[in-house]
Every structure is written in structure tokens, then in C-alpha cells.
Design a protein around this motif. Structure first.
Motif, short mmCIF file in Angstrom:
data_model
loop_
_atom_site.label_atom_id
_atom_site.label_comp_id
_atom_site.label_asym_id
_atom_site.label_seq_id
_atom_site.Cartn_x
_atom_site.Cartn_y
_atom_site.Cartn_z
N LYS A 59 0.81 -1.22 0.00
CA LYS A 59 0.00 0.00 0.00
C LYS A 59 0.84 1.27 0.00
O LYS A 59 0.34 2.35 -0.28
CB LYS A 59 -0.96 -0.01 1.18
N VAL A 60 2.12 1.13 0.33
CA VAL A 60 3.02 2.28 0.23
C VAL A 60 3.97 2.10 -0.96
O VAL A 60 4.95 2.81 -1.09
CB VAL A 60 3.82 2.51 1.54
N GLY A 61 3.66 1.11 -1.82
CA GLY A 61 4.43 0.93 -3.06
C GLY A 61 5.66 0.07 -2.95
O GLY A 61 6.42 -0.04 -3.91
N LEU A 62 5.87 -0.57 -1.78
CA LEU A 62 7.06 -1.41 -1.61
C LEU A 62 6.73 -2.86 -1.91
O LEU A 62 5.63 -3.34 -1.63
CB LEU A 62 7.58 -1.29 -0.17
N ASP A 63 7.71 -3.57 -2.43
CA ASP A 63 7.51 -4.98 -2.75
C ASP A 63 7.73 -5.83 -1.51
O ASP A 63 8.55 -5.50 -0.63
CB ASP A 63 8.49 -5.40 -3.85
N HIS A 64 7.02 -6.95 -1.46
CA HIS A 64 7.09 -7.82 -0.27
C HIS A 64 8.45 -8.48 -0.09
O HIS A 64 8.72 -9.03 0.99
CB HIS A 64 6.01 -8.90 -0.35
N VAL A 65 9.34 -8.41 -1.08
CA VAL A 65 10.65 -9.05 -0.91
C VAL A 65 11.50 -8.36 0.15
O VAL A 65 12.51 -8.92 0.59
CB VAL A 65 11.42 -9.14 -2.24
N VAL A 66 11.10 -7.18 0.61
CA VAL A 66 11.78 -6.58 1.75
C VAL A 66 11.73 -7.53 2.94
O VAL A 66 12.69 -7.62 3.73
CB VAL A 66 11.17 -5.21 2.13
N LEU A 67 10.65 -8.28 3.07
CA LEU A 67 10.51 -9.20 4.19
C LEU A 67 11.36 -10.44 4.01
O LEU A 67 11.83 -11.04 4.98
CB LEU A 67 9.04 -9.59 4.37
N VAL A 68 11.59 -10.86 2.76
CA VAL A 68 12.52 -11.95 2.49
C VAL A 68 13.93 -11.52 2.92
O VAL A 68 14.66 -12.29 3.56
CB VAL A 68 12.52 -12.32 1.00
N LYS A 69 14.28 -10.31 2.58
CA LYS A 69 15.62 -9.81 2.93
C LYS A 69 15.81 -9.76 4.44
O LYS A 69 16.85 -10.19 4.97
CB LYS A 69 15.83 -8.44 2.30
N ASP A 123 22.36 -5.95 14.48
CA ASP A 123 23.01 -5.03 13.55
C ASP A 123 22.71 -5.42 12.10
O ASP A 123 22.41 -4.57 11.25
CB ASP A 123 24.53 -5.05 13.78
N ALA A 124 22.81 -6.71 11.80
CA ALA A 124 22.55 -7.17 10.44
C ALA A 124 21.10 -6.91 10.03
O ALA A 124 20.82 -6.49 8.91
CB ALA A 124 22.88 -8.66 10.32
N ILE A 125 20.17 -7.14 10.96
CA ILE A 125 18.76 -6.90 10.67
C ILE A 125 18.52 -5.43 10.36
O ILE A 125 17.78 -5.07 9.45
CB ILE A 125 17.88 -7.38 11.84
N THR A 126 19.18 -4.54 11.12
CA THR A 126 19.01 -3.11 10.83
C THR A 126 19.54 -2.76 9.45
O THR A 126 18.97 -1.92 8.75
CB THR A 126 19.72 -2.23 11.88
N GLN A 127 20.63 -3.40 9.06
CA GLN A 127 21.18 -3.14 7.73
C GLN A 127 20.19 -3.56 6.64
O GLN A 127 20.12 -2.93 5.58
CB GLN A 127 22.51 -3.86 7.56
N ALA A 128 19.44 -4.63 6.89
CA ALA A 128 18.45 -5.06 5.91
C ALA A 128 17.33 -4.04 5.76
O ALA A 128 16.83 -3.79 4.65
CB ALA A 128 17.87 -6.42 6.32
N TRP A 129 16.93 -3.42 6.87
CA TRP A 129 15.87 -2.40 6.79
C TRP A 129 16.36 -1.12 6.14
O TRP A 129 15.60 -0.43 5.45
CB TRP A 129 15.32 -2.09 8.18
N VAL A 130 17.62 -0.78 6.34
CA VAL A 130 18.13 0.48 5.78
C VAL A 130 18.52 0.34 4.32
O VAL A 130 18.60 1.33 3.59
CB VAL A 130 19.33 1.00 6.61
N ASP A 131 18.71 -0.90 3.88
CA ASP A 131 19.09 -1.17 2.50
C ASP A 131 17.98 -0.69 1.56
O ASP A 131 16.81 -0.64 1.93
CB ASP A 131 19.29 -2.68 2.34
N GLY A 132 18.33 -0.34 0.33
CA GLY A 132 17.33 0.13 -0.62
C GLY A 132 16.21 -0.88 -0.82
O GLY A 132 16.48 -2.06 -1.02
#
Length: 565
Positions: A238-248, A268-277
Motif C-alpha cells: 500500500k506504500v508501493g514497496l515490494d514484499h521481498v523486503v521481508l525476504v531480505k 546489527d545485520a537486521i538493521t542493515q536489511a531495513w536500511v538497505d534500498g
């Protein structure tokens, strides 16, 4: 030097010294943890992260680069976002004791590998696979099933993740956000295979760990749970993001544990996944529908492995990556909303995951295609065919309308067709079948004038009750009902299918079909003897789960593959 400049330099020096002292430790925020527990009670308990992080970071750059009109708060340390620590705690500390989850994971494991092998039969997929530099073989690297490739773990994660996801035929999870949790196997299997081969050769990755298939199944259960629970009440599309962010995010968390990272490093690694494009969904929707939607999960898997390996080398995290005012994920990409949670992390998602058994079709259409198959048989019994149809009305749920209702949009390619409920139902109504080959350019279905004309006669209408049942935790049905009007004015009785084959409510009914699907996907790649061996092994949980993961993957190596060279 002027007095003013000397004053500014002295102030800057004091700020840097102060920041250096304040960053000597990174305790978790008790207030954030408490707020999270209150919001999501009961919740998985959290334990303190090791206070090992040090930094000489200066706040001056961030003060100077603040957005126009925004006055940053004074620099001070905040603990990790509780959403981050909760995932890290779950991955490292939660014991999975559900035999139902492990049994389901075994079926998912076999089904997912089979889907990957089937994906290899399509040149559009295999052209993306293999080493970055042709001919490269990585010593002790993970192997890609169905191929001769032995790659580095990052590239292997992309290869496995891409082939798994190519045909949209692996498992599915539907909620406020949808997705395919078995996509995570691309990262999990690549890392488990690499670590095991390396340590057997004398290495010491992850303290010498050698993974079994049961370890892989546990990693799958946890990745499913993270992806699924983050999707239950939070809509990224609904905000235009693809669900693969959750896979990452899920793959990063699980791979971090596999690599031997401690709880703070995992966070730390999990935060990097959220900040990644984060990927935009535009490649799934007209006018930009294209093949990237089929390798987006592979991309997420390789990013996850890459980020976890960076943290293994000492890269720090971004503690308030979600909640930071102005610059955090919530403010930048989620319209200022925080994630909501329905339940604590456990094994619920794996236990309730959906199998795609009958058709290689986007899951919101599965029950509609099943209903279409019944109508095709009914028409045949009446001496009629799809050519006698005047109009079809699909009573459906909101998510179906939003994603795959494309009645009048052009069908330019494979990606358009396999995400159009009208096309999928038209093919079934016309031919009495729906296969992956029916989506390809130039195929009988794609060039059929009857399919195209019928597609434009099929309209979708949302039923609020179907939408409510879709979100009901006790049901999670994906209902579709088809009403057909014939050219002579006859109306056929509505055919409704609420739960598709492969739903939890039809799991036992589905198992023989899942096994047949797995065997069917093995057959183009291996000898009859090898196929029977793999099928038999898959049905022997004790033997399968005890196998070393590298030995199991070796069973899928195909040095003379006609599909991947």
C-alpha cells in the motif's frame, strides 16, 4: 584564525568528545522494550544485547545535512528499536518444538526444491544464473541444485532464490501483505551448504558448525515466521514497496545465526536489511510488469547474505533504523506508521502456510481457477464450451481486486499473464488446463483469440465477507465464486471455492498432490532411479533430517544439465 572560528572549532571538538564517550556502550532501551511488550503482549522475551559497540562518530555531519526546515534533536544515544531486538532474540534464543512445523517444513523443502528445478526449464530464468565470470568454480562453495554450478554464497543465494521463485509456484502467505516465505531457502541453503563444505575441508566458519537438513528446516521455520508475522497486519504494497523486503529481513536474521553472529551482531545485520534500498512494486504492475518480479526474491536473498557477511567482518548496525525521526524507515517509507503485531514469534506461519498444488498461478486466483476447472467440466457435459460464454462475474476479496484484476489491460508478456485473474480463468475455461507454458509468448493460450475475448468478459466484484474471511486468523481463506451467463441467457449456478488445495484446511488432501508435483519437477533433470531415490528419501523424515546438508545437495547436482550450462 578569527575568534568566531576558534569558538566553532572548540565547540565541534567538545561535541565529538562527548559523542565518543556516550557511544562506548549500546544498552537496550528498557522503555522501548516495555512499550513493545504492552503493545504486543504476550511477546517473546528479550535479553540484553552485549555492550561491545564503540564508535568515534561525529554528529556534526548529520547536523549540517538535516533537511531544510527540520531541526534535529540534540544528539544522544537511543537503544535498538524493539522490533529489531525482538527478531534477534527469537532467532537466537527461541527453541522450535512443534513437530507439526517440522513436518510442514519438510513438505515445503521438497516442494520448493522441485519448483526451483522446474524454473530451470525456462531460458529467461537460466540466462541470469551461473557465476558472474563464466567458468568460475569456488572451492568449497555452495552448489546450485539441478546445475553444475559451485559459486560463492552470495551468488549462490541469488541463483537458488531466483530459480525457486521464477514460476510463482512455491508456497504462499496471505495477510495484510502477501509473499512466499520459502523464497528464503535461497539464502538459507546457500549458507548452510557453504559453511558445511568449508568446515569439512578444515575451515572454522561459525565455530566449525556442520549443518544437517533438520538445521535447514529449523532455519526455514524461523524465516517463515519472521516474514509472516511482519506481514500479518502491515501492508507494504500500500506504500508501493515490494514484499521481498521481508525476504531480505527474514533471511538476514536467520543467516546471521547460521554464521555464528551474537545477538547484538544479529540485530546489527537486521538493521542493515531495513536500511538497505527497498524494491518498488512497479515491476509487478502495468505498465511496467516484467521479469524482475521473478528474480526479486533472488536479489533479496543475495542482499541478505551480503549484509550478514559485512556485519561478520565488523560492520556496525543502525539501531533506530525504523523509528529515527525524519530519516528512519517509518517516516521515509511507511507514512509515519509503526509496525503492528498480532502475535509473538513462534511457529504459526509454517504450520499455516499455503501450498500451491494445482496451478502455477498467483495465489489469490487459485480458488478462481479451481472453480473455472469445475465450470469447464460442466460446460463440456452440457455440450458447450467457452465460446458459449457471454459474461463471467468473479465474487472475490479485496486483495485479489487490487493485485490481479486486469480485465482490460494488455497482456504483453509472461509477467502480465501470470498475474491476471481474467487470463488464468480464461485459459482454464477454454482448454481445461493451466500450466506454466500457457504464460509464454507465442503459446497456444497466449495467441488464442477466444482466451483474449473471454478475458475481457470477466469482471471482479469484491465481497466484504470474503475480504473479512481472508484476514480472519482462524480462517485465512482465499475465496472466489464464479457466476457464468451463457449467450442464450442461461445462468449457471455460482461455483464457490473458499480454501484452495494446499490450505491448512485441506492439507492432508493436498499431500499426495504435493508429492506428485515434486516428482514431476524432478523427472526432466534426473534418471528414473535418481528420482525414485529422492522421492523415497523425502518421505523418510528421520533419514532426511539427519543428512549432512552438503551430501543432500550433492544429490541434486547435474553436471550435464541440458537447461543450465
Amino acid at each position: 584564525m578569527s575568534a568566531v572560528n576558534r569558538g566553532l572549532r572548540q565547540a565541534s571538538k567538545q561535541v565529538r568528545l562527548s559523542q565518543r564517550v556516550s557511544n562506548l556502550s549500546y544498552p537496550r532501551s528498557a522503555s522501548l522494550q516495555s512499550a513493545f511488550r504492552l503493545q504486543n503482549s504476550p511477546s517473546t522475551s528479550t535479553s540484553a544485547l552485549p555492550n561491545t559497540r564503540t564508535s568515534s562518530f561525529s554528529t556534526m555531519a548529520s547536523l549540517q545535512s538535516a533537511a531544510p526546515g527540520v531541526t534535529p534533536s540534540p544528539a544522544h544515544h537511543k537503544g535498538y528499536d524493539p522490533e529489531i531486538t525482538d527478531i534477534a532474540d527469537y532467532v537466537l534464543n527461541k527453541n522450535i518444538d512443534s513437530e507439526l512445523a517440522f513436518d510442514t517444513a519438510r513438505w515445503v523443502f521438497l516442494d520448493t526444491l522441485g519448483c526451483g528445478l522446474e524454473g530451470l526449464r525456462f531460458k529467461e530464468c537460466t540466462k541470469l544464473l551461473g557465476p558472474t565470470v563464466p567458468g568460475t568454480v569456488v572451492p568449497n562453495g555452495p552448489k546450485v541444485p539441478g546445475t553444475p554450478y559451485q559459486l560463492d554464497p552470495i551468488n549462490a543465494a541469488f541463483n537458488i532464490g531466483t530459480m525457486i521463485r521464477w514460476l510463482d509456484y512455491n508456497d504462499c502467505w496471505l495477510a495484510a501483505e502477501w509473499g512466499h516465505p520459502s523464497d528464503n531457502l535461497g539464502a538459507i541453503l546457500a549458507v548452510a551448504d557453504w559453511i558445511t563444505r568449508t568446515n569439512k575441508a578444515g575451515g572454522n566458519l561459525a565455530n566449525g558448525k556442520q549443518f544437517t537438513v533438520r538445521d535447514v528446516l529449523e532455519g526455514m521455520i524461523k524465516a517463515h515466521e519472521i516474514q509472516g508475522c511482519l506481514a500479518l497486519l502491515n501492508s507494504y504494497n500500500k506504500v508501493g514497496l515490494d514484499h521481498v523486503v521481508l525476504v531480505k529481513v527474514a533471511s538476514t536474521a536467520v543467516v546471521s545465526k547460521m554464521l555464528g553472529l551474537n545477538e547484538k551482531q544479529t540485530a546489527d545485520a537486521i538493521t542493515q536489511a531495513w536500511v538497505d534500498g527497498q524494491s518498488l512494486r512497479t515491476y509487478r504492475h502495468s505498465p511496467n510488469t516484467m521479469s524482475r518480479k521473478s528474480w526479486a526474491a533472488g536479489d533479496a536473498c543475495q542482499r541478505a547474505v551480503n549484509l550478514a557477511l559485512k556485519v561478520l567482518k565488523g560492520e556496525p548496525g543502525v539501531p533506530t533504523v525504523l523509528s529515527a525521526p525524519v530519516w528512519g524507515f517509518y517516516d521515509v517509507l511507511f507514512k509515519g506508521k509503526k509496525f503492528e503485531f498480532q502475535r509473538p514469534y513462534g511457529s504459526y506461519v509454517m504450520e499455516n502456510v499455503l501450498f500451491k498444488v494445482s496451478y502455477p498461478a498467483e495465489f489469490h486466483s487459485q480458488t478462481a481457477v479451481e472453480a473455472s476447472e469445475k465450470i469447464h467440466a460442466q460446460l463440456k457435459a452440457m455440450g458447450k464450451s467457452a465460446a458459449d460464454i457471454k459474461e463471467v462475474t468473479i465474487r472475490t476479496h479485496e486483495a485479489c481486486v487490487r493485485i490481479i484484476d486486469k480485465q482490460f489491460k494488455p497482456m504483453d508478456n509472461f509477467a502480465d499473464r501470470d498475474h491476471c485473474i481474467q487470463y488464468m480463468c480464461s485459459v482454464m475455461l477454454t482448454f481445461g488446463r493451466l500450466t506454466a507454458g500457457d504464460y509464454t509468448d507465442g503459446s497456444e493460450a497466449a495467441t488464442s483469440e477466444l482466451v483474449e475475448s473471454l478475458r475481457k468478459k470477466i469482471k471482479c466484484v469484491e465481497d466484504p465477507q470474503f475480504t473479512a474471511d481472508y484476514h480472519d486468523p482462524a480462517l485465512r481463506t482465499i475465496s472466489n465464486g464464479l457466476t457464468v451467463e451463457l449467450n442464450d441467457g442461461t445462468f449457471l449456478d455460482e461455483v464457490v471455492v473458499e480454501a484452495p488445495l494446499g490450505h491448512r484446511l485441506r492439507r492432508e488432501e493436498a499431500k499426495p498432490h504435493i508429492l506428485a508435483k515434486y516428482k514431476r519437477h524432478l523427472e526432466p533433470h534426473f534418471s528414473a532411479d535418481k528420482v525414485e531415490k529422492l522421492v523415497a528419501l523425502g518421505q523418510n523424515p528421520k533419514e532426511l533430517e539427519a543428512m549432512s546438508v552438503d551430501e543432500y545437495v550433492d544429490l541434486y547436482v547435474n553436471e550435464k544439465s541440458e537447461f543450465a550450462q
